[in-house]
Design a protein around this motif. Structure first.
Motif, short mmCIF file in Angstrom:
data_model
loop_
_atom_site.label_atom_id
_atom_site.label_comp_id
_atom_site.label_asym_id
_atom_site.label_seq_id
_atom_site.Cartn_x
_atom_site.Cartn_y
_atom_site.Cartn_z
N VAL A 7 -18.37 -6.30 -3.45
CA VAL A 7 -17.67 -5.82 -3.78
C VAL A 7 -16.43 -6.60 -2.93
O VAL A 7 -17.22 -7.55 -1.83
N TYR A 8 -15.57 -7.68 -3.45
CA TYR A 8 -15.30 -8.36 -2.84
C TYR A 8 -14.31 -8.17 -1.73
O TYR A 8 -13.68 -6.90 -0.70
N GLY A 9 -13.64 -9.24 -0.43
CA GLY A 9 -13.29 -8.72 0.70
C GLY A 9 -13.94 -7.46 1.18
O GLY A 9 -15.05 -6.97 1.63
N SER A 10 -12.96 -6.20 1.77
CA SER A 10 -13.29 -5.57 2.47
C SER A 10 -13.27 -3.45 1.66
O SER A 10 -13.84 -3.22 1.93
N GLY A 11 -13.31 -4.35 0.15
CA GLY A 11 -12.81 -3.47 -0.65
C GLY A 11 -11.44 -2.15 -0.96
O GLY A 11 -11.62 -1.21 -1.21
N GLU A 12 -11.61 -2.83 -0.40
CA GLU A 12 -9.74 -2.08 0.03
C GLU A 12 -8.50 -2.44 -1.20
O GLU A 12 -7.70 -1.03 -0.91
N ASN A 13 -9.01 -2.87 -1.53
CA ASN A 13 -7.64 -3.54 -2.97
C ASN A 13 -7.66 -1.67 -3.71
O ASN A 13 -9.09 -1.45 -4.29
N VAL A 14 -6.71 -1.66 -4.09
CA VAL A 14 -6.17 -0.22 -4.83
C VAL A 14 -6.27 -0.84 -6.30
O VAL A 14 -5.34 -1.27 -6.62
N HIS B 10 -6.06 -12.29 -5.00
CA HIS B 10 -6.60 -11.27 -5.58
C HIS B 10 -5.53 -9.99 -4.83
O HIS B 10 -5.32 -9.96 -3.22
N ASP B 11 -4.59 -9.29 -5.56
CA ASP B 11 -3.63 -8.53 -5.38
C ASP B 11 -4.07 -7.61 -5.09
O ASP B 11 -5.00 -6.86 -5.19
N LEU B 12 -3.37 -7.04 -3.80
CA LEU B 12 -3.79 -5.55 -2.48
C LEU B 12 -3.60 -4.54 -3.47
O LEU B 12 -4.89 -3.81 -3.39
N ARG B 13 -2.87 -4.26 -4.78
CA ARG B 13 -2.16 -2.98 -5.11
C ARG B 13 -1.94 -2.34 -6.60
O ARG B 13 -0.55 -3.26 -6.83
N TYR B 14 -2.34 -2.63 -7.67
CA TYR B 14 -1.74 -1.55 -8.35
C TYR B 14 -1.05 -0.37 -9.04
O TYR B 14 -2.36 0.54 -8.21
N ALA B 15 -0.34 0.06 -8.96
CA ALA B 15 0.07 1.48 -9.17
C ALA B 15 1.14 1.44 -9.99
O ALA B 15 2.08 0.83 -10.22
N THR B 16 0.63 2.19 -11.54
CA THR B 16 1.52 2.70 -12.60
C THR B 16 2.73 3.93 -12.50
O THR B 16 1.58 4.85 -12.88
N ASP B 17 3.51 3.66 -13.13
CA ASP B 17 3.99 4.81 -13.82
C ASP B 17 4.82 5.90 -15.07
O ASP B 17 5.31 4.74 -16.18
N MET C 53 0.55 -1.07 0.46
CA MET C 53 0.10 0.30 0.46
C MET C 53 0.53 1.35 -0.29
O MET C 53 0.46 2.32 -0.27
N ASP C 54 1.47 1.23 0.60
CA ASP C 54 3.08 2.02 0.89
C ASP C 54 3.95 2.58 -0.90
O ASP C 54 5.40 2.54 -0.21
N GLY C 55 4.27 1.84 -1.17
CA GLY C 55 5.03 0.40 -2.05
C GLY C 55 5.13 2.12 -3.41
O GLY C 55 3.99 2.65 -3.97
N SER C 56 5.98 1.82 -3.68
CA SER C 56 6.33 2.80 -5.66
C SER C 56 5.34 2.31 -6.67
O SER C 56 5.35 0.47 -6.49
N PRO C 57 5.08 2.72 -7.53
CA PRO C 57 4.65 2.11 -8.60
C PRO C 57 5.34 1.71 -9.73
O PRO C 57 6.32 1.74 -9.32
N PHE C 58 4.79 0.57 -9.83
CA PHE C 58 5.36 -0.44 -11.31
C PHE C 58 5.97 0.46 -11.60
O PHE C 58 5.28 1.83 -13.23
N ARG D 94 -7.49 4.15 -6.68
CA ARG D 94 -9.05 3.73 -6.08
C ARG D 94 -8.84 2.41 -5.34
O ARG D 94 -8.40 1.52 -6.49
N THR D 95 -9.54 2.66 -4.26
CA THR D 95 -10.07 1.25 -4.22
C THR D 95 -11.24 1.03 -4.20
O THR D 95 -12.20 2.11 -5.24
N ASN D 96 -11.35 -0.41 -4.88
CA ASN D 96 -12.48 -0.61 -5.38
C ASN D 96 -13.80 -0.27 -4.40
O ASN D 96 -14.50 0.24 -5.33
#
Length: 359
Positions: free
Chosen positions: A215-222, A294-301, A142-147, A256-258
């Motif tokens: 919504v899967y789980g708690s909906g916090e996947n990004v 179910h991957d927690l987070r995707y983010a792109t650079d 959640m606090d990592g750099s983007p792909f 965005r979170t799901n």
């Protein structure tokens, strides 16, 4: 130039075809097998254009692909044909291996044979653009750099593993045989003509019908979201101006979170199509058991494509979502036949029951 777009009747492929015909002078051949997620209705705006042609064929049929390449003097192959739904890949991975891996292999071989026989000028101009996903990179903290383009591959699902394999095949055909190839990996797309099993269209249509919003789980996947027309513009740039042997990440910088995506859809719909009762459609949200892997987070650079090719996304998530919701509200004639094909087991009772989640 003459483009061959595989999977051109799919969500992203049809957006590419429409963009190329509406905004460029290129000619387009759409090669599609017409599986369950394909829709020629998505191409009605261009189907009679003299620069557009449809060919029904499987990418694994080398003879048919070779004929389409030769008959149309193709300069650019843009490969988008793929099985793409994560849930379906978990339930039945075989189709993903057959299409995304084996199909890509046969396509590469058909294209290599065609390219090898081209005369010098067209041979130097030719490009193969392999279109992929950011899911090949796996999960981010959640606090990592983007792909970035240097991120190691670590796919989690049968879908992302099959796309990772096809990426490696495509790049190997460049390095081994010299096939002039560019590769792109994109974040989650959304927009008009989106197949209704995916998160955003599923939620829009369920909400319009007063059905549960799963919504899967708690909906916090990004997830990082990009409007499909922005992606189509980026793909044209990569295909025509990208450096061969190079990959380009395409993303909208819209994390965005799901759950927040689902809530935003409810809010837009409540505003433009108020519900019968004086309540918010957020009350329809139902949390369902999470899916495996179910991957927690995707983010792109997207810095490389922005710096090297001058691309910028035109839509923010909010502006793109508004356009998307309004399109679905106004285009029932497109989505109604698809939605009515759902198996009975996937049609929840109004305000009750369960539905297959997405995201």
């Amino acid at each position: 130039m003459n483009f061959l777009v595989t999977g051109g009747a799919g969500f992203i492929g049809s957006a590419v075809c429409r963009h190329l015909i509406a905004n460029t002078e290129h000619r387009v051949v759409n090669l599609d097998k017409l599986t369950y997620a394909a829709s020629l209705a998505s191409l009605s705006a261009i189907e009679n254009d003299r620069r557009y042609r449809f060919v029904r064929a499987d990418i694994a049929d080398r003879k048919a692909v070779g004929a389409a390449l030769r008959d149309n003097d193709i300069d650019v192959v843009m490969h988008l044909a793929a099985e793409s739904h994560v849930d379906r890949s978990i339930d039945g991975p075989s189709a993903f291996v057959d299409t995304n891996i084996v199909g890509t292999y046969h396509l590469l071989e058909a294209v290599r044979a065609y390219w090898a026989r081209l005369p010098h000028g067209p041979r130097e101009r030719f490009r193969f653009h392999h279109v992929s996903t950011d899911e090949v990179y796996g999960e981010l903290p959640m606090d990592g750099s983007p792909f970035t383009e240097a991120t190691p591959y670590a796919p989690s699902s049968p879908y992302s593993a099959s796309k990772a394999a096809s990426d490696h095949l495509a790049m190997a055909w460049h390095r081994t045989y010299g096939l002039p190839l560019v590769l792109s990996n994109c974040s989650n797309n959304y927009g008009p003509f989106h197949f209704p099993e995916k998160l955003i269209p599923l939620v829009i249509l369920n909400a319009l019908h007063g059905e549960p919003l799963p919504v899967y789980g708690s909906g916090e996947n990004v997830r990082d979201w990009i409007f499909v027309e922005d992606h189509a513009r980026a793909l044209e740039l990569v295909a025509t101006k990208g450096e061969t042997g190079r990959s380009y990440i395409i993303g909208g910088r819209n994390e965005r979170t799901n759950l927040s995506v689902v809530e935003a859809i409810c809010d837009v719909l409540d505003r433009i199509r108020p519900p019968a009762r004086a309540t918010s459609r957020r009350e329809l949200i139902r949390f369902v058991p999470d899916r495996p892997g179910h991957d927690l987070r995707y983010a792109t650079d997207a810095s490389r494509i922005e710096a090297e090719l001058g691309w910028r996304a035109k839509e923010t998530f909010d502006t793109g979502l508004e356009k998307t919701v309004r399109w679905f509200v106004e285009n029932e004639a497109w989505w109604r036949p698809i939605r009515d094909r759902r198996p009975a087991s996937e049609r929840p009772a109004r305000l009750g029951g369960t539905a297959k989640a997405a995201g």
